[in-house]
Structure formats: C-alpha cells, structure tokens
Design a protein around this motif. Structure first.
Motif, PDB file in Angstrom:
ATOM      1  N   ALA A   6      13.715  40.326 -33.575  1.00  0.00           N
ATOM      2  CA  ALA A   6      13.431  39.480 -32.415  1.00  0.00           C
ATOM      3  C   ALA A   6      14.565  38.499 -32.142  1.00  0.00           C
ATOM      4  CB  ALA A   6      12.119  38.731 -32.629  1.00  0.00           C
ATOM      5  N   GLU A   7      15.157  37.943 -33.204  1.00  0.00           N
ATOM      6  CA  GLU A   7      16.240  36.973 -33.045  1.00  0.00           C
ATOM      7  C   GLU A   7      17.563  37.648 -32.690  1.00  0.00           C
ATOM      8  OE1 GLU A   7      15.682  33.974 -32.825  1.00  0.00           O
ATOM      9  OE2 GLU A   7      14.147  33.269 -34.218  1.00  0.00           O
ATOM     10  N   ASN A   8      17.766  38.877 -33.140  1.00  0.00           N
ATOM     11  CA  ASN A   8      19.069  39.515 -32.983  1.00  0.00           C
ATOM     12  C   ASN A   8      19.224  40.345 -31.718  1.00  0.00           C
ATOM     13  OD1 ASN A   8      21.202  39.451 -35.446  1.00  0.00           O
ATOM     14  ND2 ASN A   8      19.131  39.025 -36.172  1.00  0.00           N
ATOM     15  N   ILE A   9      18.137  40.672 -31.054  1.00  0.00           N
ATOM     16  CA  ILE A   9      18.259  41.400 -29.789  1.00  0.00           C
ATOM     17  C   ILE A   9      19.099  40.612 -28.782  1.00  0.00           C
ATOM     18  CG2 ILE A   9      16.969  42.176 -27.764  1.00  0.00           C
ATOM     19  CD1 ILE A   9      14.822  43.203 -29.670  1.00  0.00           C
ATOM     20  N   PRO A  10      18.836  39.317 -28.558  1.00  0.00           N
ATOM     21  CA  PRO A  10      19.700  38.578 -27.623  1.00  0.00           C
ATOM     22  C   PRO A  10      21.126  38.434 -28.129  1.00  0.00           C
ATOM     23  CG  PRO A  10      18.118  37.107 -28.686  1.00  0.00           C
ATOM     24  CD  PRO A  10      17.680  38.497 -28.992  1.00  0.00           C
ATOM     25  N   ILE A  11      21.320  38.358 -29.448  1.00  0.00           N
ATOM     26  CA  ILE A  11      22.673  38.273 -30.002  1.00  0.00           C
ATOM     27  C   ILE A  11      23.455  39.528 -29.663  1.00  0.00           C
ATOM     28  CG2 ILE A  11      24.035  38.167 -32.126  1.00  0.00           C
ATOM     29  CD1 ILE A  11      21.786  36.551 -33.379  1.00  0.00           C
ATOM     30  N   MET A  12      22.861  40.672 -29.935  1.00  0.00           N
ATOM     31  CA  MET A  12      23.539  41.939 -29.662  1.00  0.00           C
ATOM     32  C   MET A  12      23.805  42.113 -28.175  1.00  0.00           C
ATOM     33  SD  MET A  12      21.766  44.591 -32.391  1.00  0.00           S
ATOM     34  CE  MET A  12      20.058  44.095 -32.097  1.00  0.00           C
TER      35      MET A  12
ATOM     36  N   GLU B 273       9.554  32.706 -26.540  1.00  0.00           N
ATOM     37  CA  GLU B 273       9.098  32.346 -27.882  1.00  0.00           C
ATOM     38  C   GLU B 273       7.575  32.270 -27.935  1.00  0.00           C
ATOM     39  OE1 GLU B 273      10.904  28.721 -29.181  1.00  0.00           O
ATOM     40  OE2 GLU B 273      12.505  29.781 -30.247  1.00  0.00           O
ATOM     41  N   TRP B 274       6.986  31.630 -26.949  1.00  0.00           N
ATOM     42  CA  TRP B 274       5.528  31.504 -26.893  1.00  0.00           C
ATOM     43  C   TRP B 274       4.877  32.882 -26.794  1.00  0.00           C
ATOM     44  CZ3 TRP B 274       3.118  32.497 -21.949  1.00  0.00           C
ATOM     45  CH2 TRP B 274       1.718  32.388 -21.984  1.00  0.00           C
ATOM     46  N   TRP B 275       5.434  33.752 -25.914  1.00  0.00           N
ATOM     47  CA  TRP B 275       4.883  35.096 -25.731  1.00  0.00           C
ATOM     48  C   TRP B 275       4.960  35.896 -27.021  1.00  0.00           C
ATOM     49  CZ3 TRP B 275       7.619  39.710 -26.240  1.00  0.00           C
ATOM     50  CH2 TRP B 275       6.910  40.866 -25.903  1.00  0.00           C
ATOM     51  N   TYR B 276       6.099  35.835 -27.704  1.00  0.00           N
ATOM     52  CA  TYR B 276       6.255  36.601 -28.947  1.00  0.00           C
ATOM     53  C   TYR B 276       5.304  36.075 -30.024  1.00  0.00           C
ATOM     54  CZ  TYR B 276       8.295  38.756 -33.069  1.00  0.00           C
ATOM     55  OH  TYR B 276       8.465  39.470 -34.233  1.00  0.00           O
ATOM     56  N   ALA B 277       5.198  34.761 -30.116  1.00  0.00           N
ATOM     57  CA  ALA B 277       4.326  34.172 -31.135  1.00  0.00           C
ATOM     58  C   ALA B 277       2.874  34.593 -30.930  1.00  0.00           C
ATOM     59  CB  ALA B 277       4.442  32.650 -31.105  1.00  0.00           C
ATOM     60  N   VAL B 278       2.433  34.622 -29.670  1.00  0.00           N
ATOM     61  CA  VAL B 278       1.063  35.025 -29.371  1.00  0.00           C
ATOM     62  C   VAL B 278       0.876  36.519 -29.626  1.00  0.00           C
ATOM     63  CG1 VAL B 278      -0.648  35.292 -27.534  1.00  0.00           C
ATOM     64  CG2 VAL B 278       0.684  33.172 -27.714  1.00  0.00           C
ATOM     65  N   THR B 279       1.875  37.311 -29.245  1.00  0.00           N
ATOM     66  CA  THR B 279       1.771  38.766 -29.378  1.00  0.00           C
ATOM     67  C   THR B 279       1.858  39.221 -30.827  1.00  0.00           C
ATOM     68  OG1 THR B 279       2.784  39.074 -27.196  1.00  0.00           O
ATOM     69  CG2 THR B 279       2.738  40.987 -28.660  1.00  0.00           C
ATOM     70  N   ALA B 280       2.862  38.706 -31.546  1.00  0.00           N
ATOM     71  CA  ALA B 280       3.072  39.111 -32.934  1.00  0.00           C
ATOM     72  C   ALA B 280       2.013  38.514 -33.849  1.00  0.00           C
ATOM     73  CB  ALA B 280       4.466  38.713 -33.406  1.00  0.00           C
ATOM     74  N   GLY B 281       1.697  37.249 -33.610  1.00  0.00           N
ATOM     75  CA  GLY B 281       0.714  36.572 -34.436  1.00  0.00           C
ATOM     76  C   GLY B 281       1.160  36.438 -35.879  1.00  0.00           C
ATOM     77  N   GLY B 282       0.302  35.923 -36.715  1.00  0.00           N
ATOM     78  CA  GLY B 282       0.579  35.828 -38.142  1.00  0.00           C
ATOM     79  C   GLY B 282       1.824  35.044 -38.468  1.00  0.00           C
ATOM     80  N   GLU B 283       2.378  35.339 -39.653  1.00  0.00           N
ATOM     81  CA  GLU B 283       3.545  34.606 -40.138  1.00  0.00           C
ATOM     82  C   GLU B 283       4.779  34.864 -39.297  1.00  0.00           C
ATOM     83  OE1 GLU B 283       6.003  33.892 -44.323  1.00  0.00           O
ATOM     84  OE2 GLU B 283       4.377  35.371 -44.225  1.00  0.00           O
ATOM     85  N   ALA B 284       4.947  36.108 -38.803  1.00  0.00           N
ATOM     86  CA  ALA B 284       6.105  36.439 -37.983  1.00  0.00           C
ATOM     87  C   ALA B 284       6.129  35.596 -36.712  1.00  0.00           C
ATOM     88  CB  ALA B 284       6.109  37.924 -37.637  1.00  0.00           C
ATOM     89  N   GLY B 285       4.963  35.456 -36.068  1.00  0.00           N
ATOM     90  CA  GLY B 285       4.887  34.649 -34.852  1.00  0.00           C
ATOM     91  C   GLY B 285       5.198  33.192 -35.118  1.00  0.00           C
ATOM     92  N   ILE B 286       4.701  32.673 -36.225  1.00  0.00           N
ATOM     93  CA  ILE B 286       4.941  31.268 -36.586  1.00  0.00           C
ATOM     94  C   ILE B 286       6.417  31.026 -36.875  1.00  0.00           C
ATOM     95  CG2 ILE B 286       4.490  29.501 -38.336  1.00  0.00           C
ATOM     96  CD1 ILE B 286       1.682  30.655 -38.622  1.00  0.00           C
TER      97      ILE B 286
END
Length: 209
Positions: free
Chosen positions: A38-44, A150-163
């Motif tokens: 999730a963090e590296n897609i915009p980097i690439m 960030e909000w969308w990913y956190a809601v979608t992924a949920g759990g520790e990954a979203g946090i």
C-alpha cells in the motif's frame, strides 16, 4: 544547462540508481507486506513517471534532490510502517508522546511544489505568482486526497494493517496535522524556488534562427 559539468548532467541518473538500490534493499522482509504494498504503490508510480518523462522534461538537480527526499522517507516508512520507524532519538530528544516520523514524511511531500513551479515557470505556462500558488494549492489538494485514501484503506483493510497504514497513533487531529505538514513543506520548497534563479526557457522561433 548546456554548460553543466559531466557530473551535473549525470546527477539524475546517479540519484535514480542509488534510490533503486536503496528501494530494493528496503523491499526485503518488511514488517508488514500488505502495508508495504500500500505504501510503495505511489512510490513506484512517482519514480517510474519521473524516469519515463526524463527525456521530455529534465528538472533541475535541486528539484530531483527534493523529490528524492519523499521517495526515501516513504520507502523507510513502508518498510517499518510509519508508526514503528526507529525514530526514538527524536522522540526522546523533544519529549514527544508519539513517533513523528510520519510528520517528516508529510513535510517532504510538500517539496514537490518546487518541481511543479519549476515546470510551469520554465515552460512559461503561468505567471510567477500563479506558478507559486498552483504549486501550493496542488500540494494542499494532494494532501487532502491522500488522507481520504488512507481513511478508505484503513476501513477496507481493517485490523492491524488498516491501523498501521492510517498511522494516527491515537491522535484525533492526525489528518489535519499531516495536511499542515504537507503545506509547510510546500511553503519551504517555494521559498527555495524563489531563490533558485530558475527562469522561463528561451523559445527559439523562426526569427531567432
């Protein structure tokens, strides 16, 4: 740029190669692979865009250095997750209650106001004041958009990954603080641009041949 030294001309290539090596090292065994993606897609995306458009428009070396700051910091954040980057020496030095590495990363996003203003100025696409304001507002819009992602990913992924991707660390004003850091970074970059001496490129017309 015709009078540049050989090192200055090759600087973007050397910087790109150094970053590619660094990114490859940091891609090995990250703390959380799903957050890393999730963090590296915009980097690439940004890195490949700069490589692909290099022959169409070569930014100044200072612009490439400023853009590399975010690429490097975000790569580190993607490896550790921003809340867990080893940043204790700064936290302890200033007595912070949270890890502020993410704030530094957001501040560096603002540095992209420099290449935006540079492109508009050198291509003579906007008056100076418009180039500055567009660079500032573009970063502010990007900052708001990224907080929504960030909000969308956190809601979608949920759990520790979203946090971990959200990285708020319990700060209810995290999104607003991040956007402020983006904006301050943009202001800093535009001050640097003001003193850079970059001017519109001279266009060769039929009368100048």
């Amino acid at each position: 740029m015709k009078n540049e030294s050989a090192l200055s001309r090759r600087f973007p290539h050397l910087l790109a190669a150094a970053f590619a090596i660094f990114w490859t090292i940091m891609a090995v065994n990250p703390v959380m692979r799903d957050v890393w993606w999730a963090e590296n897609i915009p980097i690439m995306a940004v890195f490949l865009l700069l490589v692909a458009t290099y022959r169409l428009f070569r930014f100044s070396n200072l612009a490439y250095v400023l853009m590399a700051c975010w690429l490097v910091l975000h790569t580190i954040g993607g490896h550790y997750t921003f809340a867990n980057v080893p940043f204790d020496f700064v936290t302890d030095l200033f007595g912070f209650e949270r890890n502020h590495f993410d704030r530094v990363g957001h501040y560096s996003i603002g540095f992209y106001a420099f290449p935006i203003a540079e492109y508009l100025t050198r291509k003579n696409l906007a008056r100076p004041v418009v180039a500055y304001l567009f660079g500032l507002f573009a970063i502010m819009a990007l900052a708001a958009g990224y907080e929504i992602v960030e909000w969308w990913y956190a809601v979608t992924a949920g759990g520790e990954a979203g946090i971990e991707f959200l990285g708020s660390q319990g700060d209810i004003w995290d999104a607003q603080s991040d956007m402020l850091c983006d904006t301050l970074g943009a202001v800093t970059a535009l001050v640097l641009f003001f003193f850079s001496g970059i001017k519109p490129e001279r266009r060769v017309g039929l009368g100048n041949q």
